[in-house]
Design an enzyme around this catalytic site. Structure first.
Site, short mmCIF file in Angstrom:
data_model
loop_
_atom_site.label_atom_id
_atom_site.label_comp_id
_atom_site.label_asym_id
_atom_site.label_seq_id
_atom_site.Cartn_x
_atom_site.Cartn_y
_atom_site.Cartn_z
N GLY A 14 0.77 -1.24 0.00
CA GLY A 14 0.00 0.00 0.00
C GLY A 14 0.80 1.29 0.00
O GLY A 14 0.36 2.29 0.56
N SER A 15 1.97 1.30 -0.67
CA SER A 15 2.71 2.57 -0.69
C SER A 15 2.02 3.61 -1.57
O SER A 15 2.07 4.81 -1.28
CB SER A 15 4.16 2.35 -1.11
OG SER A 15 4.25 2.02 -2.47
N ASN A 16 1.39 3.18 -2.65
CA ASN A 16 0.61 4.15 -3.44
C ASN A 16 -0.60 4.64 -2.66
O ASN A 16 -0.99 5.80 -2.76
CB ASN A 16 0.18 3.53 -4.78
CG ASN A 16 1.30 3.60 -5.80
OD1 ASN A 16 1.64 4.68 -6.28
ND2 ASN A 16 1.89 2.45 -6.10
N ARG A 67 -15.35 -15.02 -9.40
CA ARG A 67 -14.94 -13.61 -9.36
C ARG A 67 -16.13 -12.67 -9.16
O ARG A 67 -16.05 -11.70 -8.44
CB ARG A 67 -14.26 -13.22 -10.68
CG ARG A 67 -12.89 -13.81 -10.81
CD ARG A 67 -12.13 -13.22 -11.99
NE ARG A 67 -10.95 -14.05 -12.25
CZ ARG A 67 -9.81 -13.95 -11.58
NH1 ARG A 67 -9.66 -13.04 -10.65
NH2 ARG A 67 -8.80 -14.74 -11.86
N ARG A 93 -6.37 -8.69 -7.93
CA ARG A 93 -7.41 -9.54 -8.54
C ARG A 93 -7.79 -9.01 -9.91
O ARG A 93 -7.98 -7.79 -10.06
CB ARG A 93 -8.68 -9.58 -7.67
CG ARG A 93 -8.49 -10.06 -6.26
CD ARG A 93 -7.84 -11.39 -6.19
NE ARG A 93 -8.66 -12.49 -6.74
CZ ARG A 93 -8.22 -13.71 -6.96
NH1 ARG A 93 -6.95 -14.01 -6.71
NH2 ARG A 93 -9.02 -14.64 -7.44
N LEU A 95 -10.37 -8.15 -12.69
CA LEU A 95 -11.76 -7.71 -12.53
C LEU A 95 -12.59 -8.15 -13.74
O LEU A 95 -12.11 -8.14 -14.87
CB LEU A 95 -11.80 -6.19 -12.39
CG LEU A 95 -11.08 -5.67 -11.13
CD1 LEU A 95 -10.93 -4.15 -11.19
CD2 LEU A 95 -11.82 -6.09 -9.87
N ASN A 109 -6.25 2.98 -12.33
CA ASN A 109 -5.26 2.00 -11.90
C ASN A 109 -3.88 2.60 -12.13
O ASN A 109 -3.70 3.45 -12.98
CB ASN A 109 -5.39 0.72 -12.74
CG ASN A 109 -4.37 -0.33 -12.34
OD1 ASN A 109 -4.15 -0.58 -11.15
ND2 ASN A 109 -3.73 -0.95 -13.32
N HIS A 111 0.05 1.41 -13.09
CA HIS A 111 0.81 0.27 -13.62
C HIS A 111 2.29 0.65 -13.69
O HIS A 111 2.63 1.75 -14.15
CB HIS A 111 0.28 -0.08 -15.02
CG HIS A 111 0.97 -1.26 -15.62
ND1 HIS A 111 0.75 -2.55 -15.17
CD2 HIS A 111 1.90 -1.35 -16.60
CE1 HIS A 111 1.51 -3.38 -15.87
NE2 HIS A 111 2.21 -2.69 -16.73
N GLU A 176 5.63 6.76 -9.22
CA GLU A 176 4.22 6.36 -9.03
C GLU A 176 3.60 7.22 -7.94
O GLU A 176 2.47 7.69 -8.06
CB GLU A 176 4.14 4.88 -8.63
CG GLU A 176 4.59 3.92 -9.71
CD GLU A 176 4.39 2.46 -9.31
OE1 GLU A 176 3.46 2.16 -8.55
OE2 GLU A 176 5.18 1.62 -9.75
C1 GRF Z 1 2.90 -0.81 -7.72
O1 GRF Z 1 4.13 -0.99 -8.38
C2 GRF Z 1 1.80 -0.58 -8.72
O2 GRF Z 1 2.23 0.08 -9.87
C3 GRF Z 1 1.38 -1.98 -9.07
O3 GRF Z 1 1.48 -2.70 -7.86
C4 GRF Z 1 2.44 -2.08 -7.03
C5 GRF Z 1 1.76 -1.80 -5.72
O4 GRF Z 1 2.64 -1.27 -4.76
N1 GRF Z 1 0.05 -1.99 -9.63
P1 GRF Z 1 2.05 -0.62 -3.43
O5 GRF Z 1 1.19 -1.68 -2.76
O6 GRF Z 1 1.27 0.58 -3.81
O7 GRF Z 1 3.25 -0.29 -2.61
#
Ligand code: GRF
Length: 219
Positions: A14-16, A67, A93, A95, A109, A111, A176
């Site tokens: 969950g760093s994002n 799903r 997951r 979708l 999302n 990526h 990101e």
């Molecule tokens: C990130 O690299 C994101 O781009 C990808 O999964 C990773 C999630 O990292 N979809 P975090 O859980 O947000 O740290």
């Protein structure tokens, strides 16, 4: 200003999620984080969100036959929290078209690659194996096809001679954390519109999207 009630969907660290939570703290940010939802009850990010005082929920995909059953449970939770908008942030997951259709135009999302290059997994190792000189990350609207959909924001990093998937991934991750909040702000404030496969009107400043200045500088 009505702030978009946003759910962040996570599966892991969950760093994002952290970056989005931090960005959405000021009351003038056009989205508020109204829920953090995970398909893994033990996701580290979920515990952190809870400790920050945010509303959290877990819908464990493993207890559902398919799903869509899993997604219908998530949908009930999302409706309970009156969610307007979803940010997928390391949500692992796949979708179904039912869920992506229900949230069409209302789900982003992130990526870890410059789409449309390197859809799917192991993006940093694949970029290194191909010898590309520029790599990066993309925030896009979610459509039924995995890692496709109108692109809201991208950021690039230089690939360095001694990069490993880990070092390259770490620099991409920093980007990101920069562009996901930017993209959410652009979308939630209504600054952009989607036309076909393009997102228009969100002219981002060069310093937000180009190579991070210290990396772009000559040695
Ligand atoms: C990130 O690299 C994101 O781009 C990808 O999964 C990773 C999630 O990292 N979809 P975090 O859980 O947000 O740290």
């Amino acid at each position: 200003m009505r702030r978009l009630r946003t759910a962040i969907l996570i599966s892991g660290r969950g760093s994002n999620m952290d970056a989005l939570i931090e960005a959405a703290r000021p009351l003038d940010f056009p989205a508020e984080i109204a829920l953090v939802l995970s398909n893994r009850p033990d996701a580290p990010g979920l515990a952190r969100a809870k400790s920050l005082g945010l509303a959290t929920a877990a819908v464990d995909h493993k207890i559902y036959a398919g799903r869509e059953e899993f997604e219908r449970s998530m949908q009930i939770v999302l409706e309970t929290y009156r969610i307007d908008f979803i940010c997928l942030a390391g949500f692992t997951r796949l979708l179904t078209p039912w869920f992506t259709g229900a949230w069409s135009g209302r789900m982003l999302n992130i990526h870890p690659a410059l789409l449309p290059s390197y859809r799917g997994l192991h993006t940093h190792a694949r970029a290194l194996a191909d010898g590309v000189k520029i790599h990066g990350c993309t925030v896009h609207f979610v459509v039924p096809q995995m890692d496709e959909g109108p692109i809201v924001a991208q950021a690039a990093v230089n690939v360095l001679d001694d990069d490993t998937p880990q070092t390259l991934g770490a620099r991409v991750l920093e980007q990101e954390h920069r562009i996901y909040p930017l993209a959410l702000r652009l979308v939630a404030s209504g600054a952009v519109r989607v036309k076909g496969n393009r997102v228009l009107g969100g002219a981002m400043r060069a310093e937000d999207v180009l190579l991070a200045p210290d990396e772009a500088a000559p040695p």
